[in-house]
Design an enzyme around this catalytic site. Structure first.
Site, PDB file in Angstrom:
ATOM      1  NE  ARG A 147      -3.394  -5.102  -3.208  1.00 39.33           N
ATOM      2  CZ  ARG A 147      -3.879  -6.231  -2.911  1.00 39.33           C
ATOM      3  NH1 ARG A 147      -3.221  -7.443  -3.495  1.00 39.33           N
ATOM      4  NH2 ARG A 147      -4.996  -6.364  -2.451  1.00 39.33           N
ATOM      5  CD  GLN A 180       4.929  -3.363  -1.016  1.00 41.18           C
ATOM      6  OE1 GLN A 180       5.799  -3.052   0.033  1.00 41.18           O
ATOM      7  NE2 GLN A 180       5.018  -4.423  -1.696  1.00 41.18           N
ATOM      8  CG  ASP A 200      -2.863  -2.903  -0.545  1.00 36.09           C
ATOM      9  OD1 ASP A 200      -4.257  -2.875  -0.401  1.00 36.09           O
ATOM     10  OD2 ASP A 200      -2.399  -3.712  -1.197  1.00 36.09           O
ATOM     11  CB  SER A 212      -2.158  -5.652   1.869  1.00 37.23           C
ATOM     12  OG  SER A 212      -1.971  -5.915   0.582  1.00 37.23           O
ATOM     13  CE1 TYR A 249      -7.993  -9.210  -4.610  1.00 40.49           C
ATOM     14  CE2 TYR A 249      -6.803  -7.449  -5.726  1.00 40.49           C
ATOM     15  CZ  TYR A 249      -7.595  -7.958  -4.610  1.00 40.49           C
ATOM     16  OH  TYR A 249      -7.778  -7.209  -3.442  1.00 40.49           O
TER      17      TYR A 249
END
Length: 375
Positions: A123, A128, A131, A134, A231
């Site tokens: 992360r 990004q 990912d 996500s 998280y």
């Protein structure tokens, strides 16, 4: 011939997504790769075989697609026994769920394949666009609200009619990560009265920014900041006790509860007990997005919709896959972005760096090499 990339028809029961779309096929070919797609791979996601052919891919059966493949793109990593003909050293790129599928990971090592777990993508800012968690969680949070609205026997928004006023549904979101934030936003757009909670103090402002009411334990420290990798982690016993008391009183007044809490490498935390379910009025709905990881809700059953104390508990697997076309489009872009970011023109293939390569590589050279698994 350039690097050969194979795209497989998913073998996991109920999996509707596909790891490449005609859009990403064109982009991968533009990098210099040749693409082979298994026949029927995209049907469940609304993509015809002919669409792949028009994009420049070769369509063939599984054996022909795997023959000579250097990289295999999948959504959920299949049993390596189904990858007959794949040469040692080939990459298999997709979601592996490594902590819960350690035997499968070991089998990949034994087969000499290089398993790259996109669900362990760091992360970090530069990753990004790669990912998958996500992109898929975003859709899962949205779909969870739609599933709740379908199962709930009342309207979501407040309606003022000549026959009287219908009150807005009360929606409580537990866990404010990507899925939770999208669930809040979607429930608000549908006109619900929304509240949310999380153990991470930084999420209070995010909840408020979406027009929802934050429900937080006061006077007992939770988790400051965002937690590891975005998280939540473990909290103290005092905090868990205080949160349980706070949530118990709040849940009893809710029409819909959506739970999204996960802790990497551990079973999903229990957020809602059977006793708390019993306090909700008949006709209420609970959506457990963590059901495949053990579940946030006592009584939730993976892949089933059950009734407990007059409350509907929805335990759909693979919520993002219930939006197969959009989920596939985003997943496929994540994979393309990953391969393109590391594409070496001289080598004619992607060459991973240590920061991301070491994080997602599970097996190599016949060994399980990821330190998270060895620990």
């Amino acid at each position: 011939m350039g690097l050969r990339i194979a795209v497989l028809h998913e073998t996991v029961a109920g999996e509707t997504r596909v790891a490449a779309t005609p859009e990403t096929v064109k982009k991968l070919i533009a990098l210099g790769a040749t693409l082979a797609v298994e026949q029927g791979a995209g049907i469940a996601a609304g993509i015809a075989d002919g669409d792949y052919e028009q994009a420049g891919a070769m369509l063939a059966d599984r054996a022909a697609v795997l023959a000579g493949a250097d990289i295999v793109l999948v959504v959920q990593a299949p049993d390596p026994a189904t990858l007959g003909g794949l040469a040692p050293g080939a990459w298999v790129v997709g979601a592996f769920d490594p902590f819960r599928r350690t035997e499968t990971v070991a089998a990949y090592a034994a087969a000499g394949l290089e398993a790259l777990a996109m669900d362990w993508m760091p992360r970090i800012t530069r990753a990004q666009s790669m990912d998958i968690l996500s992109s898929q969680s975003n859709l899962a949070g949205y779909k969870a609200v739609l599933e709740a609205a379908s199962a709930y026997g009342r309207a979501f928004p407040m309606m003022m009619t000549a026959a009287g006023t219908i009150p807005a549904a009360r929606v409580f979101v537990m866990g404010v990560g990507v899925a939770g934030l999208q669930a809040i936003a979607t429930a608000r757009r549908l006109g619900a009265q929304v509240s949310a909670t999380d153990v991470r103090s930084a999420t209070r402002e995010q909840i408020q920014s979406l027009g929802a009411k934050p429900i937080f334990v006061e006077g007992v420290a939770g988790i400051e900041g965002e937690g590891t990798g975005g998280y939540a982690g473990e909290t103290s016993e005092d905090y868990r006790r205080a949160q349980a008391e706070l949530v118990a009183g709040h849940i009893a007044r809710q029409d819909i509860v959506i739970t999204t809490a996960l802790i990497p490498g551990r079973p999903a935390p229990r957020l809602v007990t059977d006793a708390q379910v019993a306090t909700m009025r008949p006709g209420s709905v609970i959506i457990d997005l963590a059901v495949e990881a053990g579940g946030n809700v006592e009584g939730a059953v993976p892949g089933e919709v059950v009734q407990r104390h007059g409350v509907t508990i929805v335990g759909h697997r693979n919520m993002a896959g219930r939006l197969a076309a959009d989920a596939s489009a985003l997943f496929a872009r994540n994979l393309h972005n990953f391969l393109a970011a590391f594409w070496d023109k001289d080598a004619g293939r992607p060459v991973l760096d240590a920061e991301i390569g070491d994080a997602i590589r599970l097996t190599r050279g016949g060994q399980v090499v990821n330190p998270r698994l060895s620990q």
